[in-house]
Design a protein around this motif. Structure first.
Motif, PDB file in Angstrom:
ATOM      1  N   MET A 150       0.826  -1.211   0.000  1.00  0.00           N
ATOM      2  CA  MET A 150       0.000   0.000   0.000  1.00  0.00           C
ATOM      3  C   MET A 150       0.857   1.256   0.000  1.00  0.00           C
ATOM      4  SD  MET A 150      -3.181  -1.025  -0.048  1.00  0.00           S
ATOM      5  CE  MET A 150      -4.284   0.197   0.671  1.00  0.00           C
ATOM      6  N   GLY A 151       2.172   1.070   0.025  1.00  0.00           N
ATOM      7  CA  GLY A 151       3.046   2.236   0.020  1.00  0.00           C
ATOM      8  C   GLY A 151       3.345   2.769  -1.354  1.00  0.00           C
ATOM      9  N   VAL A 152       2.450   2.440  -2.321  1.00  0.00           N
ATOM     10  CA  VAL A 152       2.665   2.882  -3.707  1.00  0.00           C
ATOM     11  C   VAL A 152       1.792   4.089  -4.009  1.00  0.00           C
ATOM     12  CG1 VAL A 152       2.569   2.219  -6.150  1.00  0.00           C
ATOM     13  CG2 VAL A 152       3.246   0.550  -4.407  1.00  0.00           C
ATOM     14  N   VAL A 153       2.380   5.135  -4.612  1.00  0.00           N
ATOM     15  CA  VAL A 153       1.622   6.325  -4.986  1.00  0.00           C
ATOM     16  C   VAL A 153       1.589   6.404  -6.513  1.00  0.00           C
ATOM     17  CG1 VAL A 153       1.461   8.839  -4.830  1.00  0.00           C
ATOM     18  CG2 VAL A 153       2.384   7.533  -2.909  1.00  0.00           C
ATOM     19  N   ALA A 154       0.380   6.484  -7.054  1.00  0.00           N
ATOM     20  CA  ALA A 154       0.259   6.654  -8.513  1.00  0.00           C
ATOM     21  C   ALA A 154       0.096   8.130  -8.830  1.00  0.00           C
ATOM     22  CB  ALA A 154      -0.944   5.865  -9.002  1.00  0.00           C
ATOM     23  N   LEU A 155       0.964   8.650  -9.674  1.00  0.00           N
ATOM     24  CA  LEU A 155       0.867  10.056 -10.078  1.00  0.00           C
ATOM     25  C   LEU A 155       0.324  10.055 -11.500  1.00  0.00           C
ATOM     26  CD1 LEU A 155       4.432  11.083  -8.785  1.00  0.00           C
ATOM     27  CD2 LEU A 155       2.261  11.561  -7.656  1.00  0.00           C
ATOM     28  N   ILE A 156      -0.888  10.610 -11.710  1.00  0.00           N
ATOM     29  CA  ILE A 156      -1.514  10.549 -13.025  1.00  0.00           C
ATOM     30  C   ILE A 156      -1.615  11.964 -13.593  1.00  0.00           C
ATOM     31  CG2 ILE A 156      -3.563   9.822 -14.323  1.00  0.00           C
ATOM     32  CD1 ILE A 156      -4.204   7.908 -11.964  1.00  0.00           C
ATOM     33  N   ASP A 157      -1.107  12.116 -14.796  1.00  0.00           N
ATOM     34  CA  ASP A 157      -1.152  13.426 -15.482  1.00  0.00           C
ATOM     35  C   ASP A 157      -0.500  14.526 -14.646  1.00  0.00           C
ATOM     36  OD1 ASP A 157      -2.362  12.231 -17.590  1.00  0.00           O
ATOM     37  OD2 ASP A 157      -4.400  12.991 -17.162  1.00  0.00           O
ATOM     38  N   VAL A 158       0.484  14.162 -13.880  1.00  0.00           N
ATOM     39  CA  VAL A 158       1.223  15.172 -13.103  1.00  0.00           C
ATOM     40  C   VAL A 158       2.496  15.518 -13.876  1.00  0.00           C
ATOM     41  CG1 VAL A 158       2.351  15.705 -10.896  1.00  0.00           C
ATOM     42  CG2 VAL A 158       0.296  14.252 -10.950  1.00  0.00           C
ATOM     43  N   GLU A 159       2.764  16.821 -14.006  1.00  0.00           N
ATOM     44  CA  GLU A 159       3.949  17.248 -14.782  1.00  0.00           C
ATOM     45  C   GLU A 159       5.217  16.642 -14.182  1.00  0.00           C
ATOM     46  OE1 GLU A 159       3.777  21.480 -14.684  1.00  0.00           O
ATOM     47  OE2 GLU A 159       1.799  21.520 -15.629  1.00  0.00           O
ATOM     48  N   GLU A 178       8.184  17.779 -13.602  1.00  0.00           N
ATOM     49  CA  GLU A 178       8.859  18.602 -12.581  1.00  0.00           C
ATOM     50  C   GLU A 178       8.176  18.429 -11.202  1.00  0.00           C
ATOM     51  OE1 GLU A 178       9.913  23.309 -11.874  1.00  0.00           O
ATOM     52  OE2 GLU A 178       9.122  22.654 -13.824  1.00  0.00           O
ATOM     53  N   LEU A 179       6.857  18.409 -11.272  1.00  0.00           N
ATOM     54  CA  LEU A 179       6.077  18.274 -10.026  1.00  0.00           C
ATOM     55  C   LEU A 179       6.259  16.867  -9.445  1.00  0.00           C
ATOM     56  CD1 LEU A 179       4.185  19.870  -8.232  1.00  0.00           C
ATOM     57  CD2 LEU A 179       2.272  19.231  -9.704  1.00  0.00           C
ATOM     58  N   CYS A 180       6.295  15.893 -10.383  1.00  0.00           N
ATOM     59  CA  CYS A 180       6.518  14.507  -9.940  1.00  0.00           C
ATOM     60  C   CYS A 180       7.851  14.394  -9.207  1.00  0.00           C
ATOM     61  CB  CYS A 180       6.576  13.560 -11.157  1.00  0.00           C
ATOM     62  SG  CYS A 180       4.966  13.227 -11.847  1.00  0.00           S
ATOM     63  N   ALA A 181       8.851  15.031  -9.771  1.00  0.00           N
ATOM     64  CA  ALA A 181      10.197  14.950  -9.179  1.00  0.00           C
ATOM     65  C   ALA A 181      10.202  15.578  -7.795  1.00  0.00           C
ATOM     66  CB  ALA A 181      11.194  15.665 -10.096  1.00  0.00           C
ATOM     67  N   ALA A 182       9.505  16.689  -7.698  1.00  0.00           N
ATOM     68  CA  ALA A 182       9.465  17.398  -6.408  1.00  0.00           C
ATOM     69  C   ALA A 182       8.768  16.544  -5.354  1.00  0.00           C
ATOM     70  CB  ALA A 182       8.724  18.721  -6.593  1.00  0.00           C
ATOM     71  N   ILE A 183       7.664  15.888  -5.773  1.00  0.00           N
ATOM     72  CA  ILE A 183       6.907  15.051  -4.824  1.00  0.00           C
ATOM     73  C   ILE A 183       7.762  13.861  -4.403  1.00  0.00           C
ATOM     74  CG2 ILE A 183       4.914  13.497  -4.620  1.00  0.00           C
ATOM     75  CD1 ILE A 183       3.382  15.479  -6.476  1.00  0.00           C
ATOM     76  N   GLU A 184       8.390  13.258  -5.360  1.00  0.00           N
ATOM     77  CA  GLU A 184       9.200  12.075  -5.066  1.00  0.00           C
ATOM     78  C   GLU A 184      10.353  12.417  -4.127  1.00  0.00           C
ATOM     79  OE1 GLU A 184       8.231  10.011  -9.364  1.00  0.00           O
ATOM     80  OE2 GLU A 184      10.247  10.821  -8.974  1.00  0.00           O
ATOM     81  N   ALA A 185      10.912  13.638  -4.322  1.00  0.00           N
ATOM     82  CA  ALA A 185      12.043  14.063  -3.476  1.00  0.00           C
ATOM     83  C   ALA A 185      11.564  14.350  -2.058  1.00  0.00           C
ATOM     84  CB  ALA A 185      12.688  15.303  -4.068  1.00  0.00           C
ATOM     85  N   ALA A 186      10.327  14.848  -1.974  1.00  0.00           N
ATOM     86  CA  ALA A 186       9.820  15.230  -0.666  1.00  0.00           C
ATOM     87  C   ALA A 186       9.497  14.000   0.187  1.00  0.00           C
ATOM     88  CB  ALA A 186       8.560  16.094  -0.837  1.00  0.00           C
ATOM     89  N   ALA A 187       9.036  12.901  -0.434  1.00  0.00           N
ATOM     90  CA  ALA A 187       8.708  11.708   0.353  1.00  0.00           C
ATOM     91  C   ALA A 187       9.384  10.501  -0.294  1.00  0.00           C
ATOM     92  CB  ALA A 187       7.189  11.524   0.403  1.00  0.00           C
ATOM     93  N   PRO A 188      10.683  10.393  -0.101  1.00  0.00           N
ATOM     94  CA  PRO A 188      11.458   9.372  -0.823  1.00  0.00           C
ATOM     95  C   PRO A 188      11.176   7.958  -0.315  1.00  0.00           C
ATOM     96  CG  PRO A 188      12.877  10.640   0.662  1.00  0.00           C
ATOM     97  CD  PRO A 188      11.547  11.260   0.731  1.00  0.00           C
ATOM     98  N   GLU A 189      10.519   7.819   0.864  1.00  0.00           N
ATOM     99  CA  GLU A 189      10.258   6.473   1.420  1.00  0.00           C
ATOM    100  C   GLU A 189       9.177   5.738   0.636  1.00  0.00           C
ATOM    101  OE1 GLU A 189       9.365   9.296   2.760  1.00  0.00           O
ATOM    102  OE2 GLU A 189       7.336   9.188   3.593  1.00  0.00           O
ATOM    103  N   LEU A 190       8.424   6.466  -0.184  1.00  0.00           N
ATOM    104  CA  LEU A 190       7.324   5.850  -0.948  1.00  0.00           C
ATOM    105  C   LEU A 190       7.785   5.462  -2.349  1.00  0.00           C
ATOM    106  CD1 LEU A 190       4.478   8.334   0.123  1.00  0.00           C
ATOM    107  CD2 LEU A 190       4.892   6.049   1.050  1.00  0.00           C
ATOM    108  N   ARG A 191       7.043   4.518  -2.926  1.00  0.00           N
ATOM    109  CA  ARG A 191       7.336   4.145  -4.311  1.00  0.00           C
ATOM    110  C   ARG A 191       6.333   4.837  -5.220  1.00  0.00           C
ATOM    111  NH1 ARG A 191       6.641  -0.283  -7.838  1.00  0.00           N
ATOM    112  NH2 ARG A 191       5.162  -1.368  -6.498  1.00  0.00           N
TER     113      ARG A 191
END
Lengths: 489, 123
Positions: free
Chosen positions: A1-10, A12-25
C-alpha cells in the motif's frame, strides 16, 4: 500500500513530490495509458495524485475510485506547484490511514445524516403533540423553545413567550415565593421534578397541570437547560367534579324524600299523638273538678291551664311546621263576616280578662271571602298581646273599617313601646316581648305574630306595627275582602 | 232506659277518661281501640245512641269504620260524632265533628244532645 500513482502530473512536479517523500514508491501514469498501466501495476496503489483539476480529470478520479476503492485520491488544483502536491500527499497520510480516512468521513456523513433525520423526527413529533405543552428553558429558566401544545395549553404564541422567564406561568404568590427556582434546583439535583398544581394561562385563567421538568446536559455533563412537559388536568378534574355533583344531587334527592317522610311523620306526631294525652289530662282534671274541694280545685285549674297552654303551643308548632316545611298555611276562604268574628274574639277576651277594658268600634258587618277560623286566631293573638303587654289601666281599642276592597283592623294599646330593633324582627318566629312582661298568659313560643303574619299574607293582606312611648302601640291589619265582599254573609 | 255510647279511640288514657266521664253521667259505655274492635263489639251492644269516633287509628281507621258501619242494620238512626285532630277530613254524613283536644263540657253537651233526644223520642 506504500505505492503512490501520479496521473497526469507534470514531470517537474513529480520529481518534487518524489524528493519530498522518498520512502514511498511512485508510478508515473498518464490518463491515456491508464488502462494498461492499471492492469500491470494496480496492486499496492494506496494513494493516487491526479494532476490539475478539470472535468475530464474528475471523471478520471471516479474511474480510479471505482477500480481501487481503498485508495485515497487527491486532485491537485490548477497551477499547483510541488509544495502543494507534497502537502496534499501528506494530508492524506500513510496508506492505511488514508484508507480509513475515507471510511471515517463516510461514517461521519452517515452519522450526521442519521442525527439530522432523528432531530427532524423529534421536531415533527413535538410539533404534532397538542395535548402536552413541551418547551425548553435555559439554565436560568428563560423559555428557549415552544411547541404547538404549549400554545394551545397556555395561550402564548412562540414569538411572545420565547425569551420570557417561565415564572409567568405560576400564580403570582407562588412565583414570588421562589417556587420556580426551587423546581429547577430540584430537577437539576435529582434529575427530575414533578408535581400537580395550578398554573396560569396567557389570559389569566387557571388550569390544573401535571408538570415534569428534566435537565438537559451535554456529553460532558454540563447543564444546558431544562425540558418542561405540562399536561392540563383540568378536564379530568372537571369530570370528577361533575361526577361528585351528580352523586351530591342524588344524595340531595334521597335526603329530600327522607325529609318529606320525616315532615309527614312529624306533623302526624304533633297533630295527633301529642294532643291525645293532653286531652286526657284536661278531661281528667275537668272530671275531678266536679267533686273537688277548694284547694284541689285550684290545683286542677293549674293542671287544666297548663294542658291548654301546651295545647296552644302544639298548635303553633304545627302551624310553624306547615308554614316552613309543608308549603305554607292553608287558607280556606268562605263567606265570612269579619265584624262578627271580631265581636266573638273581643267577647271571649273580655270574659277571660274581666278587669280589662276592651273597646270595639266596627261597622255592623264587614262581609268578605275569608278564612274565619284563621282570622279568629290572628285577632285573638293581636288583641291578646295588647292586653298582655299594654298598660293595665288603659283600654285596648279595636277599630275596624272598610276602605275600598279592603277591611282594615287596628288594635291599639297604651303602655311601654316595642323597641325599634325588636319591631324589625317582630314577625320572625321565636320572638316575643321582654321577659319581664312574661306571665302565664304570655308564656309561649314567640310564634303568635309569626303565624298571624303568615295567615294575613296568606289572605293577600298585610300587617304592620307602629310603636312609640308617646303614641303607644298599634297593629294594623289590611285584608282584601275578596271578589264579592257584598256577597252572601 | 239506659243508652249506650260507643267510644272508638286508640289513646288508652283518653278512652278510659271519656268512659269515666260518661259513666259518671249515667251512660252505659262500650269502648274500642280501633275500627275493627268497634265493629266486633257492636254484636253485644243494645240501644246504641251514639258513636264517638276518632279518625286516625291503627288497624282500622275512622274512615273505614264509618264506611262499614253505615252498611249495618244496627247503624240505622245512630249518629256518629267524630272527634279528631284533623276535623276537616271527617267523612261525609257524620252528625258532628269535634276538634281535639276534646273538652269535657263540649263532649257531654254533644252526648246529651243525641242520647237524651233519643231517650225522649222513645218515651
Amino acid at each position: 500500500m506504500g505505492v503512490v500513482a501520479l496521473i497526469d502530473v507534470e514531470d517537474e512536479l513529480c520529481a518534487a513530490i518524489e524528493a519530498a517523500a522518498p520512502e514511498l514508491r511512485y508510478l508515473r501514469w498518464t490518463s491515456a495509458s491508464l488502462e494498461g498501466a492499471w492492469e500491470r501495476q494496480a496492486e499496492g496503489v494506496g494513494r493516487v495524485v491526479i494532476g490539475a483539476h478539470s472535468s475530464e480529470r474528475m471523471r478520471l478520479a471516479e474511474e480510479v475510485a471505482r477500480r481501487c476503492p481503498l485508495a485515497t485520491i487527491v486532485l491537485l488544483a490548477p497551477g499547483a506547484d510541488a509544495s502543494e502536491g507534497v502537502r496534499a500527499l501528506r494530508a492524506i497520510g500513510a496508506p492505511p490511514a488514508a484508507a480509513s480516512t475515507l471510511t471515517d468521513r463516510e461514517r461521519a456523513r452517515l452519522a450526521e445524516e442519521a442525527l439530522r433525520t432523528s432531530e427532524q423526527r423529534s421536531r415533527l413529533l413535538i410539533e404534532a403533540v397538542t395535548d402536552y405543552a413541551i418547551f425548553t428553558l435555559d439554565p436560568g429558566g428563560v423559555v428557549t423553545s415552544w411547541n404547538p401544545g404549549a400554545q394551545r395549553l397556555k395561550g402564548y404564541r412562540a414569538a411572545d413567550i420565547i425569551g420570557q422567564h417561565f415564572s409567568r406561568f405560576y400564580p403570582e404568590e407562588e412565583a414570588r415565593s421562589g417556587k420556580c427556582e426551587r423546581e429547577l434546583e430540584i430537577a437539576e439535583q435529582e434529575g427530575r421534578f414533578q408535581e400537580e398544581g395550578w398554573r396560569l394561562r396567557a389570559d389569566g385563567s387557571r388550569f390544573f397541570a401535571n408538570v415534569t421538568i428534566t435537565p438537559i446536559r451535554d456529553s460532558g455533563g454540563k447543564l444546558l437547560g431544562f425540558a418542561k412537559v405540562s399536561r392540563d388536568l383540568t378536564e379530568p378534574l372537571e369530570a370528577e367534579a361533575q361526577r361528585s355533583r351528580l352523586v351530591a344531587e342524588n344524595a340531595a334527592l334521597t335526603e329530600r324524600a327522607r325529609t318529606q317522610e320525616f315532615q309527614e311523620r312529624f306533623l302526624a306526631i304533633l297533630g295527633h299523638d301529642l294532643r291525645n294525652p293532653l286531652a286526657a289530662i284536661d278531661m281528667g282534671a275537668s272530671l275531678l273538678r266536679r267533686t273537688a274541694d277548694a284547694r284541689t280545685t285550684k290545683i286542677l285549674d293549674r293542671i287544666g291551664a297548663s294542658a291548654q297552654r301546651m295545647s296552644r303551643m302544639i298548635e303553633q308548632i304545627l302551624d310553624l311546621t306547615r308554614s316552613r316545611l309543608g308549603g305554607g298555611l292553608e287558607i280556606v276562604r268562605a263567606p265570612t263576616d269579619l265584624a262578627g268574628a271580631l265581636r266573638e274574639v273581643v267577647e271571649e277576651l273580655r270574659a277571660a280578662h274581666p278587669s280589662r277594658r276592651i273597646e270595639l268600634h266596627s261597622p255592623a258587618t264587614l262581609p268578605g271571602e275569608l278564612d274565619r277560623d284563621r282570622l279568629l286566631q290572628v285577632f285573638s293573638n293581636i288583641i291578646g298581646n295588647a292586653i298582655s303587654y299594654g298598660s293595665r289601666t288603659g283600654a285596648v281599642v279595636v277599630r275596624a273599617w272598610r276602605e275600598g276592597g279592603h277591611a282594615l283592623v287596628e288594635v291599639h294599646n297604651d303602655g311601654p313601646s316595642i323597641p325599634a330593633e325588636l319591631q324589625l324582627k317582630l314577625f320572625d318566629p321565636f320572638r316575643r316581648g321582654n321577659r319581664d312582661s312574661r306571665n302565664a298568659q304570655t308564656a309561649g313560643l314567640g310564634l303568635g305574630l309569626f303565624i298571624s303574619h303568615q295567615i294575613v299574607t296568606g289572605h293577600g293582606g298585610s300587617i304592620r306595627v307602629e310603636s312609640s312611648p308617646e303614641h303607644g302601640t298599634s297593629f294594623r291589619v289590611a285584608l282584601p275582602l275578596g271578589a264579592d265582599p257584598e256577597g252572601t254573609v | 232506659m239506659v243508652h249506650t255510647v260507643l267510644i272508638v279511640e286508640d289513646e288508652p288514657d283518653l278512652r278510659e277518661i271519656m268512659r269515666d266521664v260518661l259513666e259518671s253521667e249515667g251512660y252505659r259505655v262500650v269502648t274500642a281501640a280501633d275500627g275493627r274492635e268497634a265493629l266486633a263489639s257492636l254484636e253485644d251492644v243494645d240501644s246504641l245512641c251514639l258513636v264517638l269516633l276518632d279518625l286516625l287509628m291503627p288497624v282500622m281507621d275512622g274512615w273505614d269504620f264509618h264506611a262499614a258501619f253505615k252498611q249495618l242494620p244496627q247503624a240505622a238512626g245512630v249518629p256518629v260524632v267524630v272527634h279528631s285532630s284533623a276535623p276537616e277530613r271527617a267523612p261525609e254524613g257524620v252528625a258532628r265533628v269535634l276538634q281535639k283536644p276534646l273538652k269535657l263540657d263540649r263532649m257531654l253537651a254533644v252526648v246529651k244532645e243525641f242520647c237524651d233526644r233519643t231517650d225522649s223520642a222513645s218515651d
